[in-house]
Design an enzyme around this catalytic site. Structure first.
Site, mmCIF file in Angstrom:
data_model
loop_
_atom_site.group_PDB
_atom_site.id
_atom_site.type_symbol
_atom_site.label_atom_id
_atom_site.label_comp_id
_atom_site.label_asym_id
_atom_site.label_seq_id
_atom_site.Cartn_x
_atom_site.Cartn_y
_atom_site.Cartn_z
ATOM 1 N N ASN A 162 0.868 -1.176 0.000
ATOM 2 C CA ASN A 162 0.000 0.000 0.000
ATOM 3 C C ASN A 162 0.907 1.229 0.000
ATOM 4 O O ASN A 162 1.543 1.528 1.000
ATOM 5 C CB ASN A 162 -0.884 -0.050 1.259
ATOM 6 C CG ASN A 162 -1.705 1.208 1.444
ATOM 7 O OD1 ASN A 162 -1.810 2.041 0.548
ATOM 8 N ND2 ASN A 162 -2.297 1.349 2.632
ATOM 9 N N LYS B 268 0.076 4.276 -0.220
ATOM 10 C CA LYS B 268 -0.538 5.444 0.444
ATOM 11 C C LYS B 268 -0.345 6.709 -0.406
ATOM 12 O O LYS B 268 -0.290 6.611 -1.631
ATOM 13 C CB LYS B 268 0.008 5.588 1.869
ATOM 14 C CG LYS B 268 -0.117 4.277 2.644
ATOM 15 C CD LYS B 268 0.154 4.419 4.110
ATOM 16 C CE LYS B 268 0.019 3.056 4.793
ATOM 17 N NZ LYS B 268 0.179 3.114 6.233
ATOM 18 N N HIS C 200 -9.265 0.963 5.270
ATOM 19 C CA HIS C 200 -7.953 1.146 5.900
ATOM 20 C C HIS C 200 -8.112 2.058 7.120
ATOM 21 O O HIS C 200 -8.903 3.000 7.103
ATOM 22 C CB HIS C 200 -6.964 1.754 4.904
ATOM 23 C CG HIS C 200 -5.566 1.708 5.421
ATOM 24 N ND1 HIS C 200 -5.091 2.641 6.322
ATOM 25 C CD2 HIS C 200 -4.559 0.821 5.226
ATOM 26 C CE1 HIS C 200 -3.847 2.327 6.635
ATOM 27 N NE2 HIS C 200 -3.497 1.229 5.993
ATOM 28 N N GLU D 266 -6.464 4.410 8.216
ATOM 29 C CA GLU D 266 -6.264 5.848 7.971
ATOM 30 C C GLU D 266 -7.526 6.459 7.357
ATOM 31 O O GLU D 266 -7.850 7.615 7.603
ATOM 32 C CB GLU D 266 -5.032 6.054 7.071
ATOM 33 C CG GLU D 266 -3.755 5.798 7.853
ATOM 34 C CD GLU D 266 -2.596 5.228 7.051
ATOM 35 O OE1 GLU D 266 -2.623 5.318 5.802
ATOM 36 O OE2 GLU D 266 -1.673 4.673 7.671
ATOM 37 N N GLU E 286 -5.179 -5.251 10.731
ATOM 38 C CA GLU E 286 -4.122 -4.266 10.964
ATOM 39 C C GLU E 286 -4.367 -3.554 12.292
ATOM 40 O O GLU E 286 -5.125 -2.583 12.339
ATOM 41 C CB GLU E 286 -4.117 -3.234 9.833
ATOM 42 C CG GLU E 286 -3.865 -3.830 8.458
ATOM 43 C CD GLU E 286 -3.342 -2.780 7.497
ATOM 44 O OE1 GLU E 286 -2.219 -2.956 7.018
ATOM 45 O OE2 GLU E 286 -4.028 -1.783 7.260
ATOM 46 N N GLY F 146 2.691 1.959 10.843
ATOM 47 C CA GLY F 146 3.609 3.081 10.657
ATOM 48 C C GLY F 146 4.324 3.485 11.940
ATOM 49 O O GLY F 146 4.939 4.540 12.009
ATOM 50 N N SER G 295 3.736 -2.462 10.259
ATOM 51 C CA SER G 295 5.189 -2.507 10.433
ATOM 52 C C SER G 295 5.823 -3.851 10.076
ATOM 53 O O SER G 295 6.757 -4.306 10.743
ATOM 54 C CB SER G 295 5.572 -2.084 11.862
ATOM 55 O OG SER G 295 5.105 -0.773 12.112
HETATM 56 P P1 PGA Z 1 3.078 0.038 7.684
HETATM 57 O O1 PGA Z 1 1.608 0.245 7.079
HETATM 58 O O2 PGA Z 1 3.606 -1.230 7.073
HETATM 59 O O3 PGA Z 1 3.850 1.250 7.268
HETATM 60 O O4 PGA Z 1 2.917 -0.084 9.164
HETATM 61 C C1 PGA Z 1 0.734 -0.838 6.913
HETATM 62 C C2 PGA Z 1 -0.573 -0.353 6.340
HETATM 63 O O5 PGA Z 1 -0.995 0.761 6.689
HETATM 64 O O6 PGA Z 1 -1.215 -1.037 5.543
#
Ligand code: PGA
Length: 250
Positions: A9, A11, A95, A97, A167, A173, A213
């Site tokens: 992803n 983003k 997601h 976010e 997640e 992140g 992560s």
């Molecule tokens: P990250 O993000 O690997 O940077 O933690 C995962 C995601 O948001 O799908």
């Protein structure tokens, strides 16, 4: 047998030129076919370009979001038909976010799920608890409710178009990863919730990805867990070498 999947992803990262560079690097590093199905989700403005660039390779290009309406006065939004018209058949929905910063709740997500399935798209449905949920030990009920309210209204025969991505928000992140045991425990719980709401064979067949992560250094031990079928990768997917190393860890 359920599919192994590693999805990147991207983003809101990478302009057109940078997208071109990363795609070229990915093409170089993905010479050997991976054991996993590879999915990459660039930003909207680069979707068509990425789709054309990856044509003929075993890499699926996905969108990071879409609107639930068919069309109309929704300034700034993208419809399922628009995605399908450029060859995009897969979409990430829910997601954290999107949930946290753009107010997407279970009700809106249920509508998006319906629209995507109506257009015969594959959904990567994301969900997961926040840190306070885990600390308060209600992470299982939070996750079960997200699934019940956003997804469990679909028909049994629509599950073949669904991939799940657990997640935990506290791990996205942040550099903080759920331990392989925590991931396994939740994935097994998710399968039992699906078995309860539907049946064992749906629970057994659906791919459940872990996200939060995932890095080359921890991918192998997470992917080794029996109910973890791959990962949804954010930060580490922006580097071709890391992404390739994660995909090879399946
Ligand atoms: P990250 O993000 O690997 O940077 O933690 C995962 C995601 O948001 O799908």
């Amino acid at each position: 047998m359920r599919k192994k999947i590693v999805a990147g992803n991207w983003k809101m990262n990478k302009n057109l030129a940078e997208t071109g560079e990363l795609i070229a690097e990915i093409k170089r590093s993905f010479n050997n076919p991976s054991k996993a199905n590879i999915i990459i989700a660039p930003t909207f403005t680069n979707l068509y370009y990425a789709f054309e660039e990856f044509k003929g390779l075993e890499i699926t290009v996905a969108a990071q979001n879409m609107h639930h309406a068919e069309n109309g006065a929704f300034t700034g939004e993208i419809s399922a038909d628009m995605l399908k018209s450029i060859g995009i058949e897969t979409v990430i929905l829910g997601h954290s976010e999107r949930r946290a910063y753009f107010g997407e709740n279970d009700e809106v997500l249920a509508k998006k799920v319906n629209t995507a399935l109506k257009h015969d798209m594959t959904i990567i449905f994301c969900f997961g608890e926040e840190l306070q949920d885990r600390k308060g030990e209600h992470h299982f009920s939070v996750v079960e409710n997200q699934l019940k309210n956003g997804l469990f209204h679909i028909d049994a025969n629509q599950w073949s178009n669904v991939v799940l991505a657990y997640e935990p928000v506290w791990a996205i992140g942040t550099g903080e990863t759920a331990s392989p045991e925590q991931a396994q425990e939740m994935h097994a719980f998710i399968r039992s919730a699906i078995a309860k709401a539907y049946n064992d064979s749906i629970a057994d067949e659906v791919s459940i990805l872990y996200g939060g992560s995932v890095k080359p250094t921890n991918a192998e031990e997470i992917f080794a867990k029996p109910d973890v079928d791959g990962g949804l990768i954010g930060g580490a997917a922006l580097d071709a070498e890391s992404f390739e190393a994660i995909a090879s860890a399946i």
